[in-house]
Design an enzyme around this catalytic site. Structure first.
Site, PDB file in Angstrom:
ATOM      1  N   ASN A  40      -6.658   0.697  -2.811  1.00  0.00           N
ATOM      2  CA  ASN A  40      -7.477   1.416  -1.817  1.00  0.00           C
ATOM      3  C   ASN A  40      -6.865   2.764  -1.469  1.00  0.00           C
ATOM      4  OD1 ASN A  40      -5.421  -0.028  -0.567  1.00  0.00           O
ATOM      5  ND2 ASN A  40      -6.543  -0.324   1.333  1.00  0.00           N
TER       6      ASN A  40
ATOM      7  N   HIS B 121      -9.104 -10.170  -1.089  1.00  0.00           N
ATOM      8  CA  HIS B 121      -8.933 -10.015   0.356  1.00  0.00           C
ATOM      9  C   HIS B 121     -10.088 -10.821   0.961  1.00  0.00           C
ATOM     10  CE1 HIS B 121      -8.622  -7.410   4.131  1.00  0.00           C
ATOM     11  NE2 HIS B 121      -9.738  -8.088   4.301  1.00  0.00           N
TER      12      HIS B 121
ATOM     13  N   PHE C 152      -6.093  -0.952  10.852  1.00  0.00           N
ATOM     14  CA  PHE C 152      -5.381  -2.214  10.635  1.00  0.00           C
ATOM     15  C   PHE C 152      -4.148  -1.962   9.767  1.00  0.00           C
ATOM     16  CE2 PHE C 152      -9.794  -3.661  11.233  1.00  0.00           C
ATOM     17  CZ  PHE C 152      -9.623  -4.744  12.082  1.00  0.00           C
ATOM     18  N   GLY C 153      -3.085  -2.701  10.029  1.00  0.00           N
ATOM     19  CA  GLY C 153      -1.971  -2.677   9.092  1.00  0.00           C
ATOM     20  C   GLY C 153      -0.631  -2.452   9.748  1.00  0.00           C
TER      21      GLY C 153
ATOM     22  N   HIS D 216       0.871  -1.185   0.000  1.00  0.00           N
ATOM     23  CA  HIS D 216       0.000   0.000   0.000  1.00  0.00           C
ATOM     24  C   HIS D 216       0.903   1.229   0.000  1.00  0.00           C
ATOM     25  CE1 HIS D 216      -3.667  -2.345   0.900  1.00  0.00           C
ATOM     26  NE2 HIS D 216      -2.797  -3.144   1.502  1.00  0.00           N
ATOM     27  N   LEU D 217       0.820   1.999  -1.077  1.00  0.00           N
ATOM     28  CA  LEU D 217       1.680   3.188  -1.177  1.00  0.00           C
ATOM     29  C   LEU D 217       0.947   4.454  -0.743  1.00  0.00           C
ATOM     30  CD1 LEU D 217       3.662   2.444  -4.461  1.00  0.00           C
ATOM     31  CD2 LEU D 217       4.316   2.002  -2.092  1.00  0.00           C
ATOM     32  N   ARG D 218      -0.363   4.342  -0.529  1.00  0.00           N
ATOM     33  CA  ARG D 218      -1.192   5.415   0.076  1.00  0.00           C
ATOM     34  C   ARG D 218      -1.398   6.645  -0.794  1.00  0.00           C
ATOM     35  NH1 ARG D 218      -3.500   1.893   3.172  1.00  0.00           N
ATOM     36  NH2 ARG D 218      -2.353   1.268   5.048  1.00  0.00           N
TER      37      ARG D 218
ATOM     38  N   ASP E  84       2.137  -7.034   2.290  1.00  0.00           N
ATOM     39  CA  ASP E  84       0.966  -6.242   2.702  1.00  0.00           C
ATOM     40  C   ASP E  84       1.421  -4.995   3.475  1.00  0.00           C
ATOM     41  OD1 ASP E  84      -1.600  -5.361   3.051  1.00  0.00           O
ATOM     42  OD2 ASP E  84      -2.180  -6.866   4.521  1.00  0.00           O
TER      43      ASP E  84
END
Lengths: 319, 430
Positions: free
Chosen positions: B102, B186, B330-331, B70-72, B312
């Site tokens: 996402n 997922h 989460f994460g 996830h690079l956001r 992840d």
């Protein structure tokens, strides 16, 4: 047991929960509470033990009796107190919980008594602030002073905890009182069974050292004492019980149940009660009920906890 | 030796153990890279006009590829940007990453795909955006998958959440099958997991935390396997976390269904009991499970039921994580610790052959994502990871390249770490 768990009452810096707390420390708290109970009966029920100590009572979740009980305990020990009530999470107000508590700590308080709707908040804070943290109920995790006052009451009524058979009745899954009772009672040698609808019994509950009683009558025939938990009515909206009536018919404690058990069973309830749901009035007000004694004992037990955490420090500081 | 980012027409890696099981290569030698292409492998005479990297004691392997990060960016640049995420990837030894959709806006249009790729220009890390399965990840209608495929998108996911309904998953598998794309799932059945913050277990009962049961993952995987079989589409299960899931995937593969799977380093090494500290760095979705699950995941990795290791990597800002556990997102981070954790816990202990590590961290993820293989052979574009396999180091979250610090491995003592990457003419050396 956590590695950092205190082995001796002089290492007791916080009261986060009864899980892993050494039985000797619990016993010392109960014994100390016994002496404070006598203080409460004096004409001037006050001792100077915590003079100069400041305690902040932070209630992020509604509470009447626990908050009053702590405030009274603090005043009986001559501590200075401030209280803060905020329904809901501090996050919803735009400030994080940690910022709120750090601000209060910056006003030079020695201890925070905290109730919060999220499990683990006292643990979270204890790792980040210097003040002592006393858990007044965290989410569905623990309510250690309630557990201790229940155990204190049982010890006083029954004369012992070792070998005592205690049934905990109701919503075990969401009850912090149930957990603290289970941790404390089993550590002190009592036998514990839980009883309630399958949807309100957590999976793997046996891993906590308890058994599940499949029905109420069976559990009552077995036990010396029953601790009746409040049915949180929102559980019905979550589909965990079909209706109050259905719950009451299976798990509501009535005089008939106690008669069928045909033995003297001490009845506890941490309150507030839903009369006619989890407990009938003639049981709550009946001869075996110790519900009001629990409330009195609560003040003494909280005095003991506060004293053992903050009093030692004072003594050492003076030395 | 030059440290940090660089670019050179001629690069020589001297005296490293060069290991690529795909081409039967395992020897201490030199590699010459000219104009971004491996021109020769063998003992080379000194050259005046080359960037020389001393690889003594190092291992050189095909460039690692992380198929799940996830690079956001766009939308949550306070957690990570494409560039800081790529910096973390380089530091972790990755030359390629697939970033999940996402973001805000989500990756459901060619413009967002192009924007993300542009952010990574000039870095020795290739970024492959994963497209949304549904428009806006809203779980209502399929995204413009064919249009995204034209942009080079080879995988689709609503990651962060499952594909909302069985009907949508059926259509997604059918629709993607035409372009050979894979649907990355997922796996989570929300009606069983809603409100859960950790694995439902003896530990969640003890800690008084709402549980997210194993069956909440397994029931979704069972659904998707049935649909993959029915449609003939390609299904990939992200971050498998339970023993039951491994069994379901093993059986599906035995029956010849086109399903693949990945596992994370944290699900292989951490368990739910760690939540006893209520430290939100351990809060991850799917949650950390029990040791028997971790064992089953390793078995699955060893027997090929689980194809790939992916991190992840999920950065979150410190103020978002430093809250009540139940409110924390989460994460956890993964890019900078994955290689060290896998080397230390499984390769150094002889539980996972190095060959399988290469397979799971570069060969299989690239195959699943429909990318050409990376090999160390003359004529191939340089795509290499440099590793110091015997270097002891301690994970220090304050020293990481990621913009966030939410790593559960802070303080871990590891043996083996990435020292750099080479991609074409570009290189990064730690």
């Amino acid at each position: 047991m956590p590695d950092s768990a205190p082995r001796d009452s002089r290492e007791l810096r916080h009261m986060l929960g009864l899980d892993g707390l050494a039985p000797a420390i619990m016993t010392e708290i109960l014994d100390t509470a016994g002496t404070f109970l006598e203080v409460l009966d004096r004409p001037i029920p006050k001792v100077p033990s915590l003079r100069g100590v400041t305690v902040a009572n932070l209630f992020f979740e509604n509470s009447t009796r626990t908050r009053l009980s702590f405030e009274l305990a603090e005043k009986r020990l001559s501590a200075d107190t401030v209280s803060f009530s905020a329904a809901g999470s501090s996050v919803s107000k735009g400030e994080t919980l940690l910022d709120t508590v750090r601000n209060i700590e910056a006003m030079k308080v020695d201890a925070v008594v905290i109730r919060h709707g999220a499990s683990g908040v006292p643990h979270f804070l204890s790792q980040r602030i210097d003040a002592a943290v006393i858990n007044a109920g965290d989410g569905t995790h623990e309510h250690p002073t309630q557990g201790l006052l229940d155990i204190f009451t049982l010890r006083k009524e029954c004369g012992r905890i070792e070998g005592l058979k205690v049934l905990i009745l109701g919503d075990i899954a969401h009850s912090r009182v149930a957990r603290s009772n289970i941790f404390g009672l089993t550590a002190l040698g009592a036998e514990v069974k839980v009883c309630g609808p399958a949807t309100l019994i957590p999976r793997n509950v046996e891993s906590l050292g308890v058994e599940v009683a499949s029905d109420l009558d069976e559990g009552l025939k077995w036990c010396d004492a029953v601790n009746v938990l409040r049915l949180q009515l929102e559980r019905m909206n979550q589909g965990l019980i079909p209706s109050l009536r259905d719950y009451q018919r299976q798990f509501g404690l009535t005089r008939e149940h106690l008669e069928r058990a045909d033995r003297e069973i001490v009845v506890l309830h941490p309150g507030p009660m839903n009369r006619g749901v989890e407990i009938d009035s003639d049981v709550a007000d009946g001869p075996f009920s110790v519900i009001l004694e629990q409330v009195t004992h609560g003040v003494a037990v909280r005095m003991a906890v506060l004293f053992m955490i903050l009093g030692h420090e004072r003594e050492e500081g003076r030395g | 030796m030059k440290v940090g980012l660089g670019e050179a027409d001629r690069i020589v890696v001297r005296g490293a153990r060069v290991f690529d099981p795909q081409v039967g290569l395992d020897r201490v030698t030199d590699i010459l890279i000219e104009d971004g292409v491996i021109s020769s492998i063998g003992d080379l005479s000194p050259s005046q006009q080359a960037q020389v990297i001393s690889g003594k004691g190092w291992l050189v392997v095909p460039g690692l590829y992380d198929m799940h990060v996830h690079l956001r960016e766009p939308g949550q640049e306070h957690k990570e940007t494409v560039r800081t995420g790529c910096a973390a990837a380089m530091a972790g030894g990755f030359t390629g990453v697939a970033c999940m959709p996402n973001t805000d806006p989500p990756i459901d249009s060619p413009g967002v795909v192009r924007f993300i790729r542009e952010q990574a220009t000039g870095l020795p890390v290739e970024v492959y955006p994963v497209g949304c399965v549904t428009k806006g990840r809203a779980g209502k209608t399929l995204a413009d998958m064919a249009e995204l495929a034209v942009e080079g998108v080879t995988a689709f996911s609503d990651d962060g959440a499952p594909v909302a309904t069985a009907g949508l998953m059926r259509r997604a598998l059918e629709y993607a099958a035409k372009s050979g794309a894979v649907i990355v799932e997922h796996a989570e059945e929300p009606s069983l997991t809603s409100g859960g913050v950790m694995h439902e277990s003896a530990a969640s009962t003890r800690f008084g935390l709402p549980g997210w049961p194993a069956v909440g993952e397994e029931i979704c995987i069972a659904r998707d396997i049935a649909l993959a079989e029915y449609t003939g589409g390609r299904l990939h299960i992200a971050h498998v976390s339970t023993a039951g899931s491994v069994a379901l995937i093993r059986e599906a593969k035995r029956r010849g269904i086109a399903v693949t799977a990945e596992v994370t380093p944290h699900h292989l090494t951490l368990t739910c009991e760690l939540l006893s500290t209520y430290d939100s760095d351990y809060k991850v979705n799917p949650p950390l499970r029990e040791s028997r699950d971790s064992e089953a995941l390793l078995e699955g990795l060893l027997d090929g039921t689980i194809d790939a290791i992916a991190t992840d990597h999920a950065p979150h800002a410190r103020d978002e994580k430093e809250v009540e556990l139940i409110s924390a997102p989460f994460g956890m981070l993964g890019l900078e610790t994955a290689l060290g954790v896998i080397l230390t816990k499984f390769v150094q202990t002889n539980r996972l052959p190095l060959e399988r590590l290469i397979d799971a961290m570069t060969v299989q993820p690239r195959r699943i994502m429909g990318l050409p293989p990376v090999r160390i052979e003359p004529g191939a574009r340089a795509n290499l990871t440099l590793i110091a396999p015997n270097e002891d180091w301690v994970v220090d979250r304050s020293q990481q390249s990621s913009k966030s610090i939410n790593t559960p491995f802070h303080g871990w003592e590891l043996r083996g770490r990435a020292k750099g990457v080479i991609l074409g003419q570009q290189y990064y050396l730690a």
